[in-house]
Write a protein that holds these residues in place. Structure first.
Motif, PDB file in Angstrom:
ATOM      1  N   ASP A 196      -3.717 -12.047   9.236  1.00 57.92           N
ATOM      2  CA  ASP A 196      -2.527 -12.506   8.499  1.00 57.92           C
ATOM      3  C   ASP A 196      -1.805 -11.323   7.859  1.00 57.92           C
ATOM      4  O   ASP A 196      -0.577 -11.252   7.854  1.00 57.92           O
ATOM      5  N   PHE A 197      -2.593 -10.406   7.303  1.00 55.74           N
ATOM      6  CA  PHE A 197      -1.981  -9.261   6.621  1.00 55.74           C
ATOM      7  C   PHE A 197      -1.257  -8.375   7.627  1.00 55.74           C
ATOM      8  O   PHE A 197      -0.100  -8.001   7.431  1.00 55.74           O
ATOM      9  N   ASP A 252     -10.339 -20.046   8.356  1.00 55.25           N
ATOM     10  CA  ASP A 252     -11.091 -20.440   9.550  1.00 55.25           C
ATOM     11  C   ASP A 252     -12.488 -20.924   9.196  1.00 55.25           C
ATOM     12  O   ASP A 252     -13.181 -21.474  10.045  1.00 55.25           O
ATOM     13  N   PRO A 289       0.801  -1.228   0.000  1.00 52.27           N
ATOM     14  CA  PRO A 289       0.000   0.000   0.000  1.00 52.27           C
ATOM     15  C   PRO A 289       0.836   1.282   0.000  1.00 52.27           C
ATOM     16  O   PRO A 289       0.562   2.198  -0.774  1.00 52.27           O
ATOM     17  N   ILE A 292      -9.390 -13.629   9.824  1.00 52.25           N
ATOM     18  CA  ILE A 292      -8.133 -14.354   9.551  1.00 52.25           C
ATOM     19  C   ILE A 292      -7.292 -13.680   8.461  1.00 52.25           C
ATOM     20  O   ILE A 292      -6.107 -13.407   8.652  1.00 52.25           O
ATOM     21  N   PRO A 293      -7.877 -13.372   7.289  1.00 56.69           N
ATOM     22  CA  PRO A 293      -7.049 -12.687   6.280  1.00 56.69           C
ATOM     23  C   PRO A 293      -6.512 -11.334   6.772  1.00 56.69           C
ATOM     24  O   PRO A 293      -5.371 -10.978   6.481  1.00 56.69           O
ATOM     25  N   CYS A 342      -5.099  -2.410  -0.346  1.00 63.32           N
ATOM     26  CA  CYS A 342      -5.514  -2.725   1.030  1.00 63.32           C
ATOM     27  C   CYS A 342      -6.640  -3.748   1.039  1.00 63.32           C
ATOM     28  O   CYS A 342      -7.419  -3.819   1.979  1.00 63.32           O
ATOM     29  N   ILE A 346     -10.533 -14.465   0.314  1.00 61.06           N
ATOM     30  CA  ILE A 346      -9.247 -15.117   0.025  1.00 61.06           C
ATOM     31  C   ILE A 346      -8.515 -15.387   1.336  1.00 61.06           C
ATOM     32  O   ILE A 346      -8.317 -14.488   2.142  1.00 61.06           O
ATOM     33  N   GLY A 347      -8.125 -16.638   1.543  1.00 61.06           N
ATOM     34  CA  GLY A 347      -7.363 -16.990   2.745  1.00 61.06           C
ATOM     35  C   GLY A 347      -8.203 -17.085   4.008  1.00 61.06           C
ATOM     36  O   GLY A 347      -7.666 -17.138   5.108  1.00 61.06           O
ATOM     37  N   GLN A 402       1.021 -11.612   0.600  1.00 64.14           N
ATOM     38  CA  GLN A 402      -0.181 -12.359   0.195  1.00 64.14           C
ATOM     39  C   GLN A 402      -1.111 -11.557  -0.688  1.00 64.14           C
ATOM     40  O   GLN A 402      -1.909 -12.111  -1.417  1.00 64.14           O
ATOM     41  N   ASN A 403      -1.010 -10.214  -0.612  1.00 64.99           N
ATOM     42  CA  ASN A 403      -1.874  -9.423  -1.490  1.00 64.99           C
ATOM     43  C   ASN A 403      -1.120  -8.964  -2.729  1.00 64.99           C
ATOM     44  O   ASN A 403      -1.684  -8.320  -3.593  1.00 64.99           O
ATOM     45  N   SER A 456       1.904  -9.752   9.182  1.00 67.44           N
ATOM     46  CA  SER A 456       3.068  -9.846   8.302  1.00 67.44           C
ATOM     47  C   SER A 456       3.576  -8.465   7.882  1.00 67.44           C
ATOM     48  O   SER A 456       4.353  -8.342   6.947  1.00 67.44           O
ATOM     49  N   ARG A 457       3.141  -7.407   8.583  1.00 65.40           N
ATOM     50  CA  ARG A 457       3.649  -6.055   8.265  1.00 65.40           C
ATOM     51  C   ARG A 457       4.967  -5.761   8.982  1.00 65.40           C
ATOM     52  O   ARG A 457       5.495  -4.662   8.860  1.00 65.40           O
ATOM     53  N   LYS A 458       5.435  -6.700   9.779  1.00 70.07           N
ATOM     54  CA  LYS A 458       6.698  -6.509  10.511  1.00 70.07           C
ATOM     55  C   LYS A 458       6.612  -5.335  11.497  1.00 70.07           C
ATOM     56  O   LYS A 458       7.592  -4.655  11.762  1.00 70.07           O
ATOM     57  N   GLN A 510      -6.808  -6.770   1.609  1.00 66.99           N
ATOM     58  CA  GLN A 510      -6.850  -7.727   2.722  1.00 66.99           C
ATOM     59  C   GLN A 510      -7.285  -7.087   4.036  1.00 66.99           C
ATOM     60  O   GLN A 510      -7.332  -7.762   5.059  1.00 66.99           O
ATOM     61  N   GLY A 545       4.661 -11.603   3.949  1.00 66.96           N
ATOM     62  CA  GLY A 545       3.811 -10.416   3.874  1.00 66.96           C
ATOM     63  C   GLY A 545       3.426 -10.008   2.466  1.00 66.96           C
ATOM     64  O   GLY A 545       3.055  -8.872   2.222  1.00 66.96           O
ATOM     65  N   VAL A 581       2.139 -15.363   3.008  1.00 66.59           N
ATOM     66  CA  VAL A 581       1.725 -14.726   4.265  1.00 66.59           C
ATOM     67  C   VAL A 581       2.947 -14.492   5.147  1.00 66.59           C
ATOM     68  O   VAL A 581       3.094 -13.441   5.778  1.00 66.59           O
ATOM     69  N   TYR A 602      -2.622   1.621  11.106  1.00 71.49           N
ATOM     70  CA  TYR A 602      -1.972   1.409   9.807  1.00 71.49           C
ATOM     71  C   TYR A 602      -2.373   2.522   8.822  1.00 71.49           C
ATOM     72  O   TYR A 602      -1.541   3.062   8.097  1.00 71.49           O
TER      73      TYR A 602
END
Lengths: 544, 376
Positions: free
Chosen positions: B217-218, A525, A168, B213-214, B283, A521-522, A410-411, B221-223, B285, A408, A405, B243
């Motif tokens: 996960d996003f 769960d 982004p 969940i997505p 964005c 997507i993903g 995944q998108n 994984s942004r550190k 996710q 980072g 994932v 964010y």
């Protein structure tokens, strides 16, 4: 064959054949339609002998046995004329007098399909009804904690993205500074996968394209179709409908002369370029169009001589290393369209898929990754490749998604999954499972042939002669006598039926899960499976 | 469904006011837990707006560990507020150690740090303390931030308020968020209680987050170390807010565009269509699917309310200049500001973000179809 003649090792009896013709003498009118339509000459008009007992109440008369002949349908038992079970005979029979039946016993035929040292080749599928995707259930149903949505009345946003999506912050920065932003297409998540002009008949291709155009222009569904490796008719290349088409380039580069020459005349950019490195049905093997199907038209579009088999090499000729192969091809293709068209590789599912993905994550021009699982179809392949080579799609896709994932992305690199989606008819459920396991969309091929054109193939080794150009439905034939059986208008209608009903089924799946604003997507769960090991492997819930 | 109540007042008020509203809305929550965020504090904290305040629950052993840890880092206690518990426990509320509210003096070495470094440093300390307490559950920390106090506990909000003595005179704030929980079982991790907090941004939500969940996960994984925890599916709303504003540098008006982007036909008609198209894609996710009513506060104590795309949850904002409240039900608002002009109440719809700025003068409605105030 008489009992005192030589019996060769490959002399077969009816009971050795995989399909047996059940012919009903009482109903048959000997019209001859079945023998005419049979694509492999498995049946013929034949003479049978019949014994009649001639008896009389008059004791003076001797009782006699008389013989007479009658005509009927007989099944051939040679290897090349063995019935393939397509059941075209039943379809044309006006009197329901004939039908092939699957041999329930041991099939000895299989041991003899290597005459003259040539192993069996076929088109079609893996011929296995097993489907892990069918086992997956959607278990996270919204009910009281949050209301389920109404598939019929809520608005749904089910589109997906094809193209490299920047992180982004980077994207907004480039937007501000007017930097290059990779092309991204918003498309429908069910894609018609690569089936070439050549593998498919002209009528089938035309029907598919018409259906796709209708879905886009009349129904507003951004459905896309891949050409497969075989080029694209110049009229389509120069039309506005090209934007619905994903042009595929593979190791034979068939048809690319025409495509490159058409670039200056293109009114629209194609949706994307798919570089085929592998096919799920026959991983490590190149495409194959057998000579039967290379007629004048196909030869012209592909830029090859007529009547020769066209095996694409298993790998791209320019390939030296993965970096070189992928990076150079992606760069060349991107450059050809001025970096306005997404370019992505398609590979067969394999335990090495992750390495390809990792390479793509470092290549800013890679737009996506399509992964084709072992249940994918093919127009022609060695049986051994189809039956024994390959990797199931679910775990391969999942590994790749979870890897994205982890880093980072995944998108950023959408994954598209293919191979076995809807193999037992459950197309929306299978597609939704893969999407929730991490796919941005799915590619279908065989399902399209079955649903839109009435392909008679099944997972029980029925028909499977796509490679020979004798497709009884005219779907994979280049013989006008056969492909005229297929009306492109009807194919187009069925494509529309397929996508519209898929759309409703997909909504019927995502609505109860409480999802409508974006494709889930993903959303792992939501998934459960009644196989503990598979649940562990896919990182989803184990339910019994 | 949980009940939410937030207020913003020119004069500092007691948190019991917000708890009163939750009590009125009791039919809608089962009284199984409460979480309160106090900002823009009054009372003794008025004089120490810039120093960080640690809020949490610590056992005796936890306090000792905390003191050692903070001293090692050069943080000296500046002020502490002791919460004395009555001898008799509260049914349904576990007996815990000390509810800690303690302001610290920054170490000298921090004086040269800029704002972002301080923010990051404070967050790192909070995460470290949380981490240290994970094993023995002897340290629970909710926030470590200037001018901010958080209290969370299981039980009926009113009973908890009385039990913890939150009606005390020295505990007052101008911005308050409170949530009455539903479906909280007694074994719940307190970290799953709303509101959630990260670097000065805070949100609370009701409803389930079906896209959890997505989104998780996003964010994970942004550190960014603060994007962690996720004992509740609603924690992501606070992190998405952070964010949006901190990482992407966008305004509050972009938040709604991230969690519930416009459909394409609406984007096409929007003044910032290019920007929105890219924002939606990149964005993707972070898109929520509701049903959620989100109430949040920003660094400057702006309060806002936003709804999911389908507006499946109720929510109302009303009040008068100098005093506004955000409530998941009108009866909550009536209980706290009965004398307001009800005709000016606003129920934000699917495109709206209702905002009351730090001046507390009016409710602004930011509609997604309006042009954005972009830092372009």
């Amino acid at each position: 064959m008489s009992s005192n003649r030589t019996i060769t090792p490959s002399t077969l009896s009816l009971s050795d054949l995989p399909w047996q013709i059940n012919w009903n003498k009482d109903r048959c009118t000997l019209c001859g339609q079945c023998t005419a339509v049979c694509p492999v000459q498995a049946i013929k008009l034949s003479v049978f002998r019949k014994r009649n007992l001639d008896t009389s109440l008059d004791p003076a008369k001797r009782r006699m046995s008389g013989f007479e002949t009658f005509y009927g349908i007989k099944q051939n038992t040679t290897i090349e004329e063995a019935c393939i079970g397509c059941a075209m005979c039943s379809m044309v029979c006006p009197n329901d007098a004939i039908a092939p039946e699957r041999n329930p016993g041991t099939e000895r035929f299989k041991f003899h399909r290597d005459q003259e040292g040539v192993p069996r080749t076929r088109g079609g599928r893996r011929n296995s009804t097993d489907s892990l995707l069918d086992q997956i259930k959607f278990i996270r149903i919204s009910m009281l904690t949050d209301p389920a949505l109404d598939a019929g009345r809520h608005e749904f946003e089910l589109k997906t993205l094809l193209g490299r999506i920047l992180p982004p912050k980077e994207n907004l920065h480039r937007l501000k500074t007017k930097g290059w932003i990779p092309p991204v297409r918003e498309i429908y998540p069910l894609i018609i996968g690569g089936m070439s002009f050549g593998a498919l008949s002209p009528t089938m291709w035309e029907g598919l394209q018409m259906g796709v155009a209708y879905l886009n222009e009349e129904l507003g569904m951004p459905v896309r179709i891949s050409t497969g490796e075989g080029g694209c008719p110049p009229r389509l290349l120069k039309s506005r409908f090209l934007k619905y088409v994903i042009l595929q380039i593979a190791s034979g580069y068939f048809g690319w002369d025409e495509i490159i020459h058409a670039i200056p005349h293109m009114k629209e950019d194609p949706c994307a370029i798919e570089i085929k490195y592998g096919q799920g049905a026959k991983p490590g093997d190149g495409g194959l169009l057998m000579w039967h199907k290379v007629n004048k038209l196909i030869a012209a579009i592909r830029g090859v001589p007529q009547g020769v088999s066209l095996p694409s090499p298993p790998t791209h000729q320019t390939q030296y290393s993965i970096e070189e192969s992928v990076a150079k091809m992606i760069m060349s293709m991107s450059m050809a369209w001025g970096f306005r068209v997404p370019v992505y590789p398609k590979i067969s599912a394999s335990s090495t898929s992750l390495a390809v993905l990792n390479n793509l994550t470092r290549n800013d021009y890679a737009s996506a990754l399509a992964i084709d699982g072992e249940d994918g179809g093919t127009g022609a392949a060695y049986s051994v490749s189809m039956d024994h080579m390959g990797h199931p799609i679910a775990s391969c896709l999942r590994d790749n998604y979870l890897n994205l994932v982890k880093i980072g992305k995944q998108n950023e690199i959408p994954l598209f999954a293919g191979g076995g989606i809807g193999k037992n008819g459950n197309i929306a459920a299978n597609a939704a499972s893969l999407i929730m396991l991490g796919a941005s969309g799915v590619q279908i091929g065989k399902y399209v042939m079955q649903a839109a054109a009435g392909c008679v193939g099944t997972e029980r080794d029925r028909c499977n002669v796509c490679n020979l150009g004798i497709c009884p439905k005219g779907i994979t034939s280049q013989d006008p006598r056969l492909y005229r059986r297929l009306d492109p208008e009807h194919v187009a209608q069925r494509i529309v039926d397929l996508f519209v009903s898929f759309d409703m089924e997909l909504k019927k799946i995502v609505a109860p899960l409480g999802r409508s604003t974006s494709l889930p997507i993903g959303m792992s769960d939501a998934l459960g499976i009644n196989d503990y090991e598979a649940a562990q492997r896919l990182n989803i819930k184990y339910v019994v | 469904m949980c009940r939410l109540f937030a207020l913003t007042s020119k004069e500092p008020v007691s948190p019991m006011l917000a708890i009163k509203a939750l009590d009125v809305m009791k039919e809608g929550h089962d009284g199984s837990g409460v979480g309160i965020l106090l900002r823009d504090l009054g009372g003794p904290f008025e004089e120490m707006k810039d120093v960080p305040i640690l809020s949490g629950i610590f056992s005796e052993e936890g306090i000792r560990k905390l003191d050692l840890f903070m001293m090692d880092r050069g943080f000296m206690t500046k002020y502490k507020m002791n919460i004395k518990l009555p001898k008799e426990g509260l049914e349904g509320t576990p007996r815990r150690g000390m509810y800690l509210i303690r302001a610290y003096e920054y170490p000298e070495s921090w004086e040269t740090l800029d704002k972002d470094e301080i923010a990051h440093g404070l967050m790192s300390i909070r995460l470290k303390i949380r981490d240290m307490g994970e094993e023995k559950k002897d340290m629970i920390v909710y926030s470590f931030w200037p001018d901010t106090i958080m209290v969370k506990e299981l039980g009926d909000p009113m009973a908890i308020g009385e039990y913890l003595g939150l009606d005390r005179k020295d505990l007052k704030a101008r911005t308050i968020m409170a949530q009455g929980r539903q479906n909280t079982n007694y074994a719940i991790n307190l970290y799953a209680c709303h509101p959630f907090f990260v670097e000065g941004f805070s949100t609370m939500t009701n409803g389930e987050n079906t896209a959890f969940i997505p989104i998780k996960d996003f964010l994970s994984s942004r550190k960014f170390p603060g994007y962690s925890g996720y004992q509740s599916d609603s924690e992501v709303f606070a992190h998405i807010l952070h964010y949006t504003m901190k990482e992407l540098g966008l305004g509050l008006d972009a938040y709604k565009h991230i969690i519930t982007p416009l459909q394409d036909r609406d984007i096409d008609a929007h003044a910032d269509k290019d920007f929105l198209r890219h924002l939606k894609k990149t964005c993707r996710q972070l898109i929520i699917d509701g049903p959620n009513c989100v109430i949040g506060t920003l660094l400057d104590n702006t309060l806002f309310m936003a709804q999911d795309r389908k507006k499946l949850r109720p929510g109302v904002v009303g009040g008068r200049p100098g005093f506004f409240a955000f409530s998941s039900e009108i009866c909550g608002l009536d209980a706290v500001i009965p004398d307001r002009d009800k005709s000016k109440d606003i129920q934000p719809m699917h495109l709206d973000t209702a905002i009351v700025g730090p001046d507390r003068q009016e409710i602004k409605i930011c509609r997604q179809t309006e042009p954005l105030r972009l830092p372009l």
